[in-house]
Design a protein around this motif. Structure first.
Motif, mmCIF file in Angstrom:
data_model
loop_
_atom_site.group_PDB
_atom_site.id
_atom_site.type_symbol
_atom_site.label_atom_id
_atom_site.label_comp_id
_atom_site.label_asym_id
_atom_site.label_seq_id
_atom_site.Cartn_x
_atom_site.Cartn_y
_atom_site.Cartn_z
ATOM 1 N N ASN A 17 0.839 -1.195 0.000
ATOM 2 C CA ASN A 17 0.000 0.000 0.000
ATOM 3 C C ASN A 17 0.874 1.246 0.000
ATOM 4 O O ASN A 17 1.790 1.374 0.824
ATOM 5 C CB ASN A 17 -0.905 0.022 1.242
ATOM 6 N N PHE A 18 0.602 2.151 -0.927
ATOM 7 C CA PHE A 18 1.348 3.397 -0.946
ATOM 8 C C PHE A 18 0.978 4.247 0.264
ATOM 9 O O PHE A 18 -0.166 4.233 0.715
ATOM 10 C CB PHE A 18 1.056 4.180 -2.221
ATOM 11 N N SER A 19 1.923 4.995 0.731
ATOM 12 C CA SER A 19 1.674 5.857 1.880
ATOM 13 C C SER A 19 0.620 6.914 1.534
ATOM 14 O O SER A 19 0.566 7.420 0.412
ATOM 15 C CB SER A 19 2.973 6.551 2.307
ATOM 16 N N SER A 20 -0.205 7.233 2.507
ATOM 17 C CA SER A 20 -1.191 8.305 2.313
ATOM 18 C C SER A 20 -0.546 9.683 2.441
ATOM 19 O O SER A 20 -1.166 10.696 2.117
ATOM 20 C CB SER A 20 -2.312 8.171 3.346
ATOM 21 N N LYS A 21 0.703 9.719 2.907
ATOM 22 C CA LYS A 21 1.422 10.986 3.081
ATOM 23 C C LYS A 21 2.135 11.362 1.775
ATOM 24 O O LYS A 21 2.997 10.623 1.288
ATOM 25 C CB LYS A 21 2.422 10.879 4.224
ATOM 26 N N LYS A 22 1.793 12.506 1.236
ATOM 27 C CA LYS A 22 2.330 12.924 -0.050
ATOM 28 C C LYS A 22 3.847 13.049 -0.008
ATOM 29 O O LYS A 22 4.541 12.694 -0.973
ATOM 30 C CB LYS A 22 1.694 14.254 -0.461
ATOM 31 N N TRP A 23 4.405 13.538 1.104
ATOM 32 C CA TRP A 23 5.851 13.727 1.179
ATOM 33 C C TRP A 23 6.585 12.390 1.136
ATOM 34 O O TRP A 23 7.672 12.284 0.553
ATOM 35 C CB TRP A 23 6.237 14.516 2.426
ATOM 36 N N LYS A 24 5.968 11.345 1.717
ATOM 37 C CA LYS A 24 6.599 10.025 1.675
ATOM 38 C C LYS A 24 6.601 9.480 0.255
ATOM 39 O O LYS A 24 7.595 8.901 -0.207
ATOM 40 C CB LYS A 24 5.862 9.046 2.595
ATOM 41 N N ARG A 25 5.474 9.644 -0.462
ATOM 42 C CA ARG A 25 5.418 9.170 -1.845
ATOM 43 C C ARG A 25 6.454 9.899 -2.695
ATOM 44 O O ARG A 25 7.088 9.301 -3.565
ATOM 45 C CB ARG A 25 4.010 9.358 -2.431
ATOM 46 N N PHE A 26 6.630 11.190 -2.445
ATOM 47 C CA PHE A 26 7.618 11.972 -3.191
ATOM 48 C C PHE A 26 9.032 11.440 -2.940
ATOM 49 O O PHE A 26 9.817 11.260 -3.874
ATOM 50 C CB PHE A 26 7.535 13.449 -2.785
ATOM 51 N N VAL A 27 9.351 11.172 -1.676
ATOM 52 C CA VAL A 27 10.682 10.665 -1.330
ATOM 53 C C VAL A 27 10.900 9.290 -1.957
ATOM 54 O O VAL A 27 11.961 9.007 -2.521
ATOM 55 C CB VAL A 27 10.871 10.601 0.199
ATOM 56 N N TYR A 28 9.878 8.407 -1.860
ATOM 57 C CA TYR A 28 10.000 7.068 -2.441
ATOM 58 C C TYR A 28 10.228 7.141 -3.945
ATOM 59 O O TYR A 28 11.007 6.382 -4.512
ATOM 60 C CB TYR A 28 8.745 6.250 -2.138
ATOM 61 N N LYS A 29 9.508 8.068 -4.608
ATOM 62 C CA LYS A 29 9.695 8.223 -6.048
ATOM 63 C C LYS A 29 11.099 8.742 -6.354
ATOM 64 O O LYS A 29 11.779 8.254 -7.253
ATOM 65 C CB LYS A 29 8.641 9.183 -6.618
ATOM 66 N N LYS A 30 11.530 9.748 -5.594
ATOM 67 C CA LYS A 30 12.829 10.379 -5.846
ATOM 68 C C LYS A 30 13.969 9.376 -5.752
ATOM 69 O O LYS A 30 14.929 9.417 -6.531
ATOM 70 C CB LYS A 30 13.053 11.527 -4.856
ATOM 71 N N PHE A 31 13.876 8.439 -4.799
ATOM 72 C CA PHE A 31 14.939 7.465 -4.609
ATOM 73 C C PHE A 31 14.679 6.153 -5.342
ATOM 74 O O PHE A 31 15.398 5.173 -5.152
ATOM 75 C CB PHE A 31 15.165 7.222 -3.118
ATOM 76 N N GLY A 32 13.626 6.137 -6.168
ATOM 77 C CA GLY A 32 13.438 5.024 -7.092
ATOM 78 C C GLY A 32 12.868 3.743 -6.531
ATOM 79 O O GLY A 32 12.890 2.712 -7.203
ATOM 80 N N VAL A 33 12.335 3.761 -5.311
ATOM 81 C CA VAL A 33 11.874 2.495 -4.728
ATOM 82 C C VAL A 33 10.609 1.966 -5.396
ATOM 83 O O VAL A 33 10.276 0.793 -5.253
ATOM 84 C CB VAL A 33 11.635 2.625 -3.202
ATOM 85 N N TYR A 34 9.884 2.825 -6.140
ATOM 86 C CA TYR A 34 8.692 2.383 -6.858
ATOM 87 C C TYR A 34 9.005 1.977 -8.298
ATOM 88 O O TYR A 34 8.124 1.570 -9.040
ATOM 89 C CB TYR A 34 7.640 3.493 -6.908
ATOM 90 N N TYR A 35 10.260 2.116 -8.719
ATOM 91 C CA TYR A 35 10.614 1.924 -10.112
ATOM 92 C C TYR A 35 11.231 0.556 -10.339
ATOM 93 O O TYR A 35 11.615 -0.140 -9.393
ATOM 94 C CB TYR A 35 11.568 3.033 -10.553
ATOM 95 N N PRO A 36 11.345 0.111 -11.614
ATOM 96 C CA PRO A 36 11.938 -1.194 -11.896
ATOM 97 C C PRO A 36 13.254 -1.392 -11.152
ATOM 98 O O PRO A 36 14.126 -0.534 -11.177
ATOM 99 C CB PRO A 36 12.141 -1.164 -13.412
ATOM 100 N N ASN A 37 13.330 -2.539 -10.471
ATOM 101 C CA ASN A 37 14.471 -2.923 -9.641
ATOM 102 C C ASN A 37 14.541 -2.180 -8.314
ATOM 103 O O ASN A 37 15.460 -2.394 -7.532
ATOM 104 C CB ASN A 37 15.807 -2.765 -10.380
ATOM 105 N N GLY A 38 13.565 -1.312 -8.036
ATOM 106 C CA GLY A 38 13.498 -0.674 -6.725
ATOM 107 C C GLY A 38 12.892 -1.615 -5.691
ATOM 108 O O GLY A 38 12.483 -2.737 -6.001
ATOM 109 N N LYS A 39 12.832 -1.173 -4.459
ATOM 110 C CA LYS A 39 12.334 -2.024 -3.372
ATOM 111 C C LYS A 39 10.893 -2.451 -3.628
ATOM 112 O O LYS A 39 10.513 -3.582 -3.347
ATOM 113 C CB LYS A 39 12.418 -1.253 -2.052
ATOM 114 N N TYR A 40 10.067 -1.524 -4.137
ATOM 115 C CA TYR A 40 8.669 -1.825 -4.380
ATOM 116 C C TYR A 40 8.399 -1.850 -5.890
ATOM 117 O O TYR A 40 7.569 -1.119 -6.403
ATOM 118 C CB TYR A 40 7.757 -0.787 -3.726
#
Length: 290
Positions: A263-286
């Motif tokens: 489940n993606f975080s409901s906090k916008k700042w967390k989603r931004f950080v996760y996107k910035k560091f690539g954890v939602y992208y291919p080969n990322g953590k999620y």
């Protein structure tokens, strides 16, 4: 040999659209299946009014970059006529918690005459390992004309599927909707998971997703109140009404994958950080591992 026509569908809503509709991530999710989807559909549903403009801009970018081929808005697409084709009445449907089924119904309706199957994945689900798995899975389906579809196995439930199935073969754990002939009705059985499933969209297949009062009472023990009625319930009701089969695809070391869900975080700042560091992208953590 001509490939089976399989469409890809996913959906975005008010809490995750900024992640789901990121072109780089969505392209990776689609590419992880290594299949030539002619239709790549994004369904938008359950938005807040102030988000519409930003979501429309993101949708235009996905279309321009050819990440998806079509974008539809569930609330606008599911007309009274289209709901009735599924055995549902518009007034009752929209007043009884449509949030857990509208994207799935809209995708199924839209693709019903455009493909033979649809692979529908929730926006916060990904393959544990990418690979060419769809053709092999569909070969297994050919043994069961009455099988309407199957879900990809979720990694945390791997041990439960054998116990929750009516029977199995080398490809699937299988549940029968035939209540008269499937034995112990008290036995727990798995349902088609709406996280990642592949079901028939062939125009010769029609669905009746209405849920009887008896079924609603029985299903009340299986789904939390906030998620009722959901697409999983509707699909199970249809299978019980028609005696159809559905399954869970057995993962293996030769390319049949499992899924992961976060489940993606409901906090916008967390989603931004996760996107910035690539954890939602291919080969990322999620994300899918290549």
């Amino acid at each position: 040999m001509e490939k089976v026509r399989v469409a890809f569908a996913t959906h975005a809503f008010h809490r995750d659209w900024d992640v789901v509709m990121d072109p780089r991530r969505l392209e990776g999710i689609i590419r992880s299946h290594q299949y030539p989807f002619e239709h790549r559909l994004l369904v938008v549903n359950n938005l807040y009014g102030h988000q519409r403009s930003a979501v429309e801009k993101a949708a235009s970018r996905l279309l321009a970059e050819k990440v998806v081929t079509e974008v539809i808005w569930a609330e606008e697409y599911l007309t009274e006529e289209r709901l009735e084709s599924f055995g549902l009445h518009a007034n009752g449907y929209w007043s009884q918690n449509p949030y857990f089924s509208s994207a799935q119904l809209a995708a199924l309706s839209y693709l019903h005459d455009k493909s033979e199957f649809v692979l529908h994945m929730a926006g916060d689900v990904w393959l544990q390992q990418c690979g060419e798995w769809i053709e092999r899975a569909l070969e297994g389906v050919k043994k069961y004309p009455q099988m309407l579809g199957f879900n990809l196995t979720r990694n945390i439930y791997l041990k439960e599927y054998p116990r929750w199935a009516d029977f199995e073969d080398e490809n699937f754990w299988i549940v029968s909707g035939d209540l008269k002939n499937r034995g112990n009705l008290q036995k727990k059985r798995f349902c088609l998971s709406d996280l990642a499933y592949l079901i028939r969209t062939d125009p010769n297949v029609s669905y009746n997703f209405s849920i009887s009062e008896t079924q609603m009472v029985r299903y009340g023990k299986m789904w939390p109140e906030y998620a009722r009625p959901c697409f999983e319930m509707m699909f199970r009701a249809h299978c019980e009404r028609t005696g159809a089969l559905y399954g869970a695809l057995k993962p293996d070391s030769k390319g049949i994958p499992m899924t992961k869900h976060k489940n993606f975080s409901s906090k916008k700042w967390k989603r931004f950080v996760y996107k910035k560091f690539g954890v939602y992208y291919p080969n990322g953590k999620y994300a899918s591992q290549y």
